[in-house]
Design an enzyme around this catalytic site. Sequence first.
Site, PDB file in Angstrom:
ATOM      1  N   TYR A  62       0.750  -1.290  -0.083  1.00  0.00           N
ATOM      2  CA  TYR A  62      -0.018  -0.019  -0.001  1.00  0.00           C
ATOM      3  C   TYR A  62       0.966   1.393  -0.081  1.00  0.00           C
ATOM      4  CZ  TYR A  62      -4.021  -2.779   0.389  1.00  0.00           C
ATOM      5  OH  TYR A  62      -5.237  -3.598   0.443  1.00  0.00           O
ATOM      6  N   GLY A  76     -11.345  -8.582  -4.309  1.00  0.00           N
ATOM      7  CA  GLY A  76     -12.461  -9.344  -3.740  1.00  0.00           C
ATOM      8  C   GLY A  76     -12.824 -10.452  -4.666  1.00  0.00           C
ATOM      9  N   VAL A  77     -14.122 -11.018  -4.292  1.00  0.00           N
ATOM     10  CA  VAL A  77     -14.418 -12.117  -4.786  1.00  0.00           C
ATOM     11  C   VAL A  77     -15.279 -11.830  -6.130  1.00  0.00           C
ATOM     12  CG1 VAL A  77     -14.100 -13.930  -3.023  1.00  0.00           C
ATOM     13  CG2 VAL A  77     -16.316 -12.435  -3.254  1.00  0.00           C
ATOM     14  N   ARG A  85     -24.494 -11.022  -8.622  1.00  0.00           N
ATOM     15  CA  ARG A  85     -23.387  -9.928  -8.239  1.00  0.00           C
ATOM     16  C   ARG A  85     -23.944  -9.820  -6.813  1.00  0.00           C
ATOM     17  NH1 ARG A  85     -24.771  -8.554 -13.229  1.00  0.00           N
ATOM     18  NH2 ARG A  85     -23.199  -8.476 -14.931  1.00  0.00           N
ATOM     19  N   ALA A 115     -14.631  -0.905  -9.028  1.00  0.00           N
ATOM     20  CA  ALA A 115     -15.073  -2.070  -9.955  1.00  0.00           C
ATOM     21  C   ALA A 115     -15.603  -3.349  -9.308  1.00  0.00           C
ATOM     22  CB  ALA A 115     -13.921  -2.684 -10.889  1.00  0.00           C
ATOM     23  N   ASP A 145     -22.244  -2.408 -19.434  1.00  0.00           N
ATOM     24  CA  ASP A 145     -23.370  -2.783 -19.966  1.00  0.00           C
ATOM     25  C   ASP A 145     -23.956  -1.645 -21.179  1.00  0.00           C
ATOM     26  OD1 ASP A 145     -24.296  -4.403 -17.451  1.00  0.00           O
ATOM     27  OD2 ASP A 145     -23.326  -2.575 -16.902  1.00  0.00           O
ATOM     28  N   THR A 146     -23.426  -0.431 -21.102  1.00  0.00           N
ATOM     29  CA  THR A 146     -23.608   0.488 -22.041  1.00  0.00           C
ATOM     30  C   THR A 146     -22.884   0.111 -23.271  1.00  0.00           C
ATOM     31  OG1 THR A 146     -24.354   2.449 -20.661  1.00  0.00           O
ATOM     32  CG2 THR A 146     -23.193   2.879 -22.408  1.00  0.00           C
ATOM     33  N   ALA A 147     -21.786  -0.341 -22.951  1.00  0.00           N
ATOM     34  CA  ALA A 147     -20.787  -0.696 -24.149  1.00  0.00           C
ATOM     35  C   ALA A 147     -21.455  -1.901 -24.660  1.00  0.00           C
ATOM     36  CB  ALA A 147     -19.414  -1.029 -23.519  1.00  0.00           C
ATOM     37  N   ARG A 148     -21.944  -2.679 -24.154  1.00  0.00           N
ATOM     38  CA  ARG A 148     -22.665  -4.121 -24.653  1.00  0.00           C
ATOM     39  C   ARG A 148     -23.819  -3.761 -25.250  1.00  0.00           C
ATOM     40  NH1 ARG A 148     -21.918  -7.340 -18.790  1.00  0.00           N
ATOM     41  NH2 ARG A 148     -19.919  -8.239 -19.381  1.00  0.00           N
ATOM     42  N   HIS A 165     -25.431   6.221 -29.486  1.00  0.00           N
ATOM     43  CA  HIS A 165     -25.553   7.032 -28.278  1.00  0.00           C
ATOM     44  C   HIS A 165     -26.709   6.363 -27.456  1.00  0.00           C
ATOM     45  CE1 HIS A 165     -22.648   9.368 -30.117  1.00  0.00           C
ATOM     46  NE2 HIS A 165     -23.452   9.548 -31.324  1.00  0.00           N
ATOM     47  N   HIS A 172     -25.826  -2.185 -12.049  1.00  0.00           N
ATOM     48  CA  HIS A 172     -24.880  -2.822 -12.807  1.00  0.00           C
ATOM     49  C   HIS A 172     -25.483  -4.189 -12.351  1.00  0.00           C
ATOM     50  CE1 HIS A 172     -21.834  -5.015 -14.791  1.00  0.00           C
ATOM     51  NE2 HIS A 172     -21.113  -5.356 -13.928  1.00  0.00           N
ATOM     52  N   THR A 227     -15.169 -12.260 -16.535  1.00  0.00           N
ATOM     53  CA  THR A 227     -15.138 -11.129 -17.910  1.00  0.00           C
ATOM     54  C   THR A 227     -14.017 -10.062 -17.211  1.00  0.00           C
ATOM     55  OG1 THR A 227     -16.917  -9.739 -16.670  1.00  0.00           O
ATOM     56  CG2 THR A 227     -17.692 -11.490 -17.902  1.00  0.00           C
TER      57      THR A 227
HETATM   58  N1  NAI Z   1     -17.815  -3.788 -12.341  1.00  0.00           N
HETATM   59  C1  NAI Z   1     -17.797  -4.723 -13.522  1.00  0.00           C
HETATM   60  O1  NAI Z   1     -18.600  -4.281 -14.544  1.00  0.00           O
HETATM   61  C2  NAI Z   1     -17.220  -5.856 -13.114  1.00  0.00           C
HETATM   62  C3  NAI Z   1     -16.748  -6.111 -11.866  1.00  0.00           C
HETATM   63  N2  NAI Z   1     -16.163  -7.528 -11.767  1.00  0.00           N
HETATM   64  C4  NAI Z   1     -15.778  -7.682 -10.423  1.00  0.00           C
HETATM   65  O2  NAI Z   1     -14.293  -7.437 -10.070  1.00  0.00           O
HETATM   66  C5  NAI Z   1     -13.848  -8.142  -9.038  1.00  0.00           C
HETATM   67  C6  NAI Z   1     -12.544  -8.762  -9.494  1.00  0.00           C
HETATM   68  O3  NAI Z   1     -13.057  -9.592 -10.361  1.00  0.00           O
HETATM   69  P1  NAI Z   1     -11.673 -10.559 -10.914  1.00  0.00           P
HETATM   70  O4  NAI Z   1     -10.692  -9.719 -10.967  1.00  0.00           O
HETATM   71  O5  NAI Z   1     -12.331 -11.367 -12.070  1.00  0.00           O
HETATM   72  O6  NAI Z   1     -11.145 -11.528  -9.701  1.00  0.00           O
HETATM   73  P2  NAI Z   1     -10.029 -12.087  -9.394  1.00  0.00           P
HETATM   74  O7  NAI Z   1     -10.035 -13.359  -8.402  1.00  0.00           O
HETATM   75  O8  NAI Z   1      -9.286 -12.561 -10.701  1.00  0.00           O
HETATM   76  O9  NAI Z   1      -9.195 -10.967  -8.470  1.00  0.00           O
HETATM   77  C7  NAI Z   1      -9.513 -10.507  -7.515  1.00  0.00           C
HETATM   78  C8  NAI Z   1      -8.206 -10.232  -6.800  1.00  0.00           C
HETATM   79  O10 NAI Z   1      -8.577  -9.596  -5.347  1.00  0.00           O
HETATM   80  C9  NAI Z   1      -7.649  -9.942  -4.570  1.00  0.00           C
HETATM   81  N3  NAI Z   1      -8.000  -9.678  -3.346  1.00  0.00           N
HETATM   82  C10 NAI Z   1      -8.715 -10.293  -2.676  1.00  0.00           C
HETATM   83  N4  NAI Z   1      -8.913  -9.931  -1.399  1.00  0.00           N
HETATM   84  C11 NAI Z   1      -7.973  -8.606  -1.031  1.00  0.00           C
HETATM   85  C12 NAI Z   1      -7.500  -8.058   0.158  1.00  0.00           C
HETATM   86  N5  NAI Z   1      -8.021  -8.129   1.115  1.00  0.00           N
HETATM   87  N6  NAI Z   1      -6.584  -7.036  -0.309  1.00  0.00           N
HETATM   88  C13 NAI Z   1      -5.875  -7.384  -1.566  1.00  0.00           C
HETATM   89  N7  NAI Z   1      -6.279  -8.021  -2.513  1.00  0.00           N
HETATM   90  C14 NAI Z   1      -7.341  -8.845  -2.311  1.00  0.00           C
HETATM   91  C15 NAI Z   1      -7.236 -11.527  -4.805  1.00  0.00           C
HETATM   92  O11 NAI Z   1      -5.880 -12.017  -4.363  1.00  0.00           O
HETATM   93  C16 NAI Z   1      -7.417 -11.509  -6.519  1.00  0.00           C
HETATM   94  O12 NAI Z   1      -5.905 -11.424  -7.036  1.00  0.00           O
HETATM   95  C17 NAI Z   1     -15.110  -9.066  -8.526  1.00  0.00           C
HETATM   96  O13 NAI Z   1     -15.960  -8.565  -7.584  1.00  0.00           O
HETATM   97  C18 NAI Z   1     -16.038  -8.829 -10.091  1.00  0.00           C
HETATM   98  O14 NAI Z   1     -17.320  -9.555  -9.777  1.00  0.00           O
HETATM   99  C19 NAI Z   1     -15.902  -8.259 -12.738  1.00  0.00           C
HETATM  100  C20 NAI Z   1     -16.232  -7.959 -14.090  1.00  0.00           C
HETATM  101  C21 NAI Z   1     -16.858  -6.580 -14.352  1.00  0.00           C
HETATM  102  C1  PYR Z   2     -18.983  -9.732 -14.018  1.00  0.00           C
HETATM  103  C2  PYR Z   2     -19.568  -8.471 -14.555  1.00  0.00           C
HETATM  104  O1  PYR Z   2     -19.920  -7.738 -13.689  1.00  0.00           O
HETATM  105  C3  PYR Z   2     -19.943  -8.343 -15.632  1.00  0.00           C
HETATM  106  O2  PYR Z   2     -19.217  -8.715 -16.589  1.00  0.00           O
HETATM  107  O3  PYR Z   2     -20.898  -7.526 -16.340  1.00  0.00           O
END
Ligand code: NAI
Ligand code: PYR
Length: 309
Positions: A62, A76-77, A85, A115, A145-148, A165, A172, A227
């Site tokens: 950090y 996170g997860v 979600r 994110a 979602d807008t991009a999709r 547009h 989300h 994704t």
């Molecule tokens: N906003 C959006 O449109 C989207 C959001 N997401 C979300 O993004 C998040 C990440 O997804 P991915 O990268 O696929 O998951 P991932 O499992 O590949 O990466 C998550 C990372 O977070 C780290 N992590 C977990 N707890 C931590 C902590 N306390 N401190 C520091 N690092 C920590 C893990 O070690 C891991 O490397 C998820 O919540 C997913 O649902 C995913 C796709 C689209």
């Molecule tokens: C995982 C997710 O939030 C997405 O691809 O829309």
Amino acid sequence: MKIGIVGAGMVGSAAGYALALRGGASEIVLVDRNMALAVAQAEDIAHAVPFAHPCRVSAGDYDALEGADLVILAAGVAQKPGEDRISLLSRNAEVFAQVIAGVQKAAPETMLLVASNPVDVMTEVALRISGLPREKVIGSGTILDTARFRSLLGDHLGVAPQSVHAYVLGEHGDSEVLAWASARAGSEPVARFGVQVGAAITQSVRERIDEGVRRAAYRIIEGKGATWYGIGAGLARIVQAVRDDQRSVLSVSIVTPEVEGVTDVALSLPRVVGRSGVMTTLLPELAEDEASALRRSAEMLKQTALSLG
Ligand SMILES: NC(=O)C1=CN([C@@H]2O[C@H](COP(=O)(O)OP(=O)(O)OC[C@H]3O[C@@H](n4cnc5c(N)ncnc54)[C@H](O)[C@@H]3O)[C@@H](O)[C@H]2O)C=CC1
Ligand SMILES: CC(=O)C(=O)O
């Protein structure tokens, strides 16, 4: 501009890669509780830099975020196949308590770009924990979602998505609202454009596009586990709007004073994004059913945020 990324998994690393390719940062620092992963991702992304724009890419603790102008929170997860979600909320809220404390110790004033899912409620969680002004705690919201939506509409109409547009509003997630009434191709309402080019937007076309947008994440996760390219590019797009003070209209999530009668709820609307974060919020023209769907989406998000206590 120095950009931190906490969470160097699929989404965080894709954002770093997209930033490096787009020239969106002068410095990128990746942080993850799995330091070996952060180091490996940083090294890999650094090897793309000679093909793109000058940028220093590193991994660190950090402390290495000191001086960051903006930090992307992708820790996170993530969803498993079939999981929604919202079900990630309590686990990721715990992660954010830890992560935001670490970020703010090093960079107390940094802007936060959320994110992690469920991204709207996580944006509210990040606002509460950080105590920053609401316009500086931005969720990627429905940028993806807008991009999709634009991609599928562009395919149907035979035009580039950049000429479409149209916005997805609200959550989300499953309750999101495709804003058809305000959708334009060029300067034409999409329905009129469709008739002119012989690609009418019938009810079945609308249903197919709605399903294509709303269920995209479920399908992709079923096929490849997660994704990352779309959201990585979307996060880099938001960072560039901030970095260059572009005042671009993007559908992003912040805690919003009032929408369709629901107060203090984080969700997406088209917003002007520039150096100071979200500068203005717009409410597009909505059909009656779209306004009701937006109210339901806002109510669901508000109740979910309240359930956290
Ligand atoms: N906003 C959006 O449109 C989207 C959001 N997401 C979300 O993004 C998040 C990440 O997804 P991915 O990268 O696929 O998951 P991932 O499992 O590949 O990466 C998550 C990372 O977070 C780290 N992590 C977990 N707890 C931590 C902590 N306390 N401190 C520091 N690092 C920590 C893990 O070690 C891991 O490397 C998820 O919540 C997913 O649902 C995913 C796709 C689209
Ligand atoms: C995982 C997710 O939030 C997405 O691809 O829309």
